[in-house]
Design an enzyme around this catalytic site. Structure first.
Site, PDB file in Angstrom:
ATOM      1  N   GLY A  99       0.818  -1.213   0.000  1.00  0.00           N
ATOM      2  CA  GLY A  99       0.000   0.000   0.000  1.00  0.00           C
ATOM      3  C   GLY A  99       0.850   1.261   0.000  1.00  0.00           C
ATOM      4  O   GLY A  99       0.407   2.336  -0.384  1.00  0.00           O
ATOM      5  N   ASP A 131      -2.649   6.913   2.424  1.00  0.00           N
ATOM      6  CA  ASP A 131      -2.088   7.785   1.393  1.00  0.00           C
ATOM      7  C   ASP A 131      -0.859   7.225   0.676  1.00  0.00           C
ATOM      8  O   ASP A 131      -0.324   7.872  -0.229  1.00  0.00           O
ATOM      9  CB  ASP A 131      -1.747   9.146   2.012  1.00  0.00           C
ATOM     10  CG  ASP A 131      -0.808   9.004   3.203  1.00  0.00           C
ATOM     11  OD1 ASP A 131      -0.302   7.882   3.439  1.00  0.00           O
ATOM     12  OD2 ASP A 131      -0.599  10.011   3.913  1.00  0.00           O
ATOM     13  N   ARG A 189      14.610   0.389  -0.135  1.00  0.00           N
ATOM     14  CA  ARG A 189      15.052  -0.811   0.565  1.00  0.00           C
ATOM     15  C   ARG A 189      15.285  -1.956  -0.405  1.00  0.00           C
ATOM     16  O   ARG A 189      14.766  -1.940  -1.525  1.00  0.00           O
ATOM     17  CB  ARG A 189      14.084  -1.183   1.678  1.00  0.00           C
ATOM     18  CG  ARG A 189      12.675  -1.447   1.212  1.00  0.00           C
ATOM     19  CD  ARG A 189      11.784  -1.783   2.398  1.00  0.00           C
ATOM     20  NE  ARG A 189      10.468  -2.191   1.941  1.00  0.00           N
ATOM     21  CZ  ARG A 189       9.523  -2.651   2.737  1.00  0.00           C
ATOM     22  NH1 ARG A 189       9.743  -2.758   4.032  1.00  0.00           N
ATOM     23  NH2 ARG A 189       8.346  -3.003   2.253  1.00  0.00           N
ATOM     24  N   ASP A 266       1.766 -11.023   6.820  1.00  0.00           N
ATOM     25  CA  ASP A 266       2.189 -10.214   5.671  1.00  0.00           C
ATOM     26  C   ASP A 266       3.559  -9.585   5.920  1.00  0.00           C
ATOM     27  O   ASP A 266       4.149  -9.022   5.001  1.00  0.00           O
ATOM     28  CB  ASP A 266       1.152  -9.119   5.360  1.00  0.00           C
ATOM     29  CG  ASP A 266       0.816  -8.276   6.576  1.00  0.00           C
ATOM     30  OD1 ASP A 266       0.421  -8.851   7.597  1.00  0.00           O
ATOM     31  OD2 ASP A 266       0.964  -7.044   6.515  1.00  0.00           O
TER      32      ASP A 266
END
Ligand code: AMP
Ligand code: MG
Length: 506
Positions: A99, A131, A189, A266
């Site tokens: 997200g 967002d 990352r 997750d």
């Protein structure tokens, strides 16, 4: 050479099923492993932190802020957000996905192929109600901690850069109705892949065997060489490998006093890498019941002392997800046994190293249990205690006093009893070198990260740079830093947000 001239690959998007639509707002994307989506441009990307080591591994020079801030896409990059699901705090949450992360692509870095991902670069189909952005404080925490963990010898994703965006991001840190603007930032990352337990779960729970199999084939082909999923035996060997890597990772967390804070499925990498640095924290006084995550303050599901069991619980969910690929899925129970046995083995060995014991038996195992009970019953700094123990010349509690918070209130008798038992059992010569390689002198304590954040929010990244350098050599004495960073939690940090409590609002 700069980032854009790297040799970009597209294995994941070429070999797994994807979304037929590019970009777009939050929605369900059944059957897909990814959706193509570009990072959102930002007004003023400025490079603030840089990992020389990661740059060297990629073979690039410092720079490329337009790409690292998400304003430009280089030839060869195919930005996408991964789709996955997950159990959050024990409950199946359905589709989650990247997200607020967008993969730029996979880079062929010679020895290995690495996935580069921007965290905080805007909305994707998986952003749900949020967002897609990240704030400076949590980006500093991810950059510094993932690099520090690597140097501690803990399997982890890495970080290349931190860029501030020049854009405000609104966050309600404590979810108590006080939203405020904060500086936006993006971390780049890096990992062999960001495939998670939840990446498989979503297809299994959707009943989509074909997508599940394609993802499994892709994973084994590129990330688990020598393995196959062609038959039950192959799948068992592959999942046992993941079980062992996961057990090793959690045992390392316990060794250095790291509490992940959000061990949702997750957030469990199939590579056994520490991933998704959110409301993590470091143990100061040795408290098995501690969790840094305010969202988990009630149940304390992800508390320090529960991490090994949760690793097993998560492993079980992963195995359930894999079971549709098996003819005899009940055999997967053996994999869970492998997880627990391996954890026990690694954990015991690491604690023996922590107290300098080379050959151990029941007696030494008892010694560790006694020590853990003592540590639990006393307010004592875990890192300082083990480090001082590594250098002790005689079994005198005097030499360990600096690790105690309220020395007057401690029953010294029990501590002295343990010390003498330990010392005499080893005939006065613990394996000091092993102890010094197992017990770090410096870790990224919560208040240390907070000092770096406080300075960075005023535009000063020197503290962050200093901590980045310090934590490259966590097992070295580094006497020049001792007075400043080899310290117990200062009084100001005891109840400060960001030090003793953290939220997921990052
Ligand atoms: P986490 O617990 O941080 O791993 O996040 C859980 C889920 O929420 C993941 O699917 C994230 O991508 C998503 N998420 C977290 N923060 C944001 C954000 N600021 N914008 C969009 N999605 C987010
Ligand atoms: Mg996550």
């Amino acid at each position: 050479m700069f980032l854009d001239s790297l040799n970009w690959r597209k294995r994941f998007v070429e070999e797994t099923p994807g979304d037929s639509i590019s970009g777009g707002g939050p929605r369900q994307v059944p059957g897909a492993c990814w959706s193509k989506v570009d990072p959102s441009p930002v007004p003023n990307p400025t490079l603030r932190l840089w990992s020389n080591e990661m740059a060297e591994m990629l073979g690039i020079e410092r720079g490329g802020v337009a790409f690292l801030g998400g304003n430009r896409i280089a030839d060869g990059m195919v930005p996408f957000a991964q789709r996955y699901g997950g159990h959050q705090f024990g409950n199946w949450a359905g589709q989650l996905g990247d997200g607020r992360a967008i993969t730029l692509g996979e880079v062929d870095a010679g020895e290995q192929i690495l996935e580069l991902q921007l965290k905080g670069s805007g909305i994707t189909p998986y952003s749900r109600f949020a967002d897609g952005k990240a704030v400076l404080r949590s980006s500093i925490r991810e950059f510094l901690c993932s690099e520090a963990m690597h140097h501690l010898g803990v399997p982890t994703t890495r970080a290349l850069s931190l860029v501030t965006t020049g854009e405000d991001v609104i966050r309600d840190i404590l979810y108590n109705g006080n939203p405020a603007p904060e500086d936006g930032a993006i971390v780049c990352r890096i990992a062999p892949s960001f495939i998670r337990f939840g990446s498989f779960q979503i297809h299994a729970l959707d009943g989509n065997r074909s997508a599940l199999e394609q993802l499994a084939r892709h994973s084994v082909k590129h990330h688990f060489q020598g393995h196959s999923i062609d038959d039950d035996e192959g799948i068992l060997e592959w999942t046992k490998h993941i079980a062992r890597e996961t057990a090793l990772m959690v045992a390392h967390w316990m060794r250095v006093g790291f509490v992940h804070g959000v061990m949702n499925t997750d957030n469990m990498s199939i590579h056994g890498l520490t991933i998704d640095y959110g409301p993590y924290g470091w143990i100061e006084d040795f408290d098995l019941g501690w969790t840094p995550n305010t969202t988990d303050a009630g149940m304390k599901r992800y508390r320090f002392g529960n991490q090994a069991d949760i690793g097993g619980w998560n492993m079980a969910r992963f195995l359930e997800a894999i079971s549709p690929l098996m003819d005899s899925p009940e055999k997967l129970n053996d994999v869970l046994d492998v997880y627990y046995h391996t954890y026990e083995k690694f954990h015991t060995k690491m604690w023996m190293d922590k107290i300098g014991v080379d050959n151990f038996d029941e007696r030494e195992i008892g010694l560790v249990s006694e020590l853990i009970a003592l540590l639990e019953g006393t307010e004592i700094d875990m890192t300082i205690f083990f480090r001082l123990l590594s250098n002790i010349e005689e079994p005198e509690i005097e030499h360990l006093k600096f690790a105690f918070y309220n020395i007057e209130e401690v029953s010294m008798k029990e501590w002295e009893g343990w010390l003498i038992k330990w010392w005499s059992g080893l005939e006065g010569s613990p394996n000091r070198q092993k102890m010094r390689e197992t017990n770090p002198k410096y870790v990224l304590r919560n208040w240390m990260a907070q000092l770096a954040i406080d300075a960075a929010e005023k535009g000063d990244f020197n503290v962050a740079d200093e901590l980045y350098d310090l934590l490259k050599l966590p097992y070295d004495e580094q006497p020049e830093y001792e007075a400043k960073w080899f310290q117990k939690r200062p009084e100001w940090a005891k109840n400060r947000v960001g030090c003793s409590m953290l939220s997921c609002s990052s």
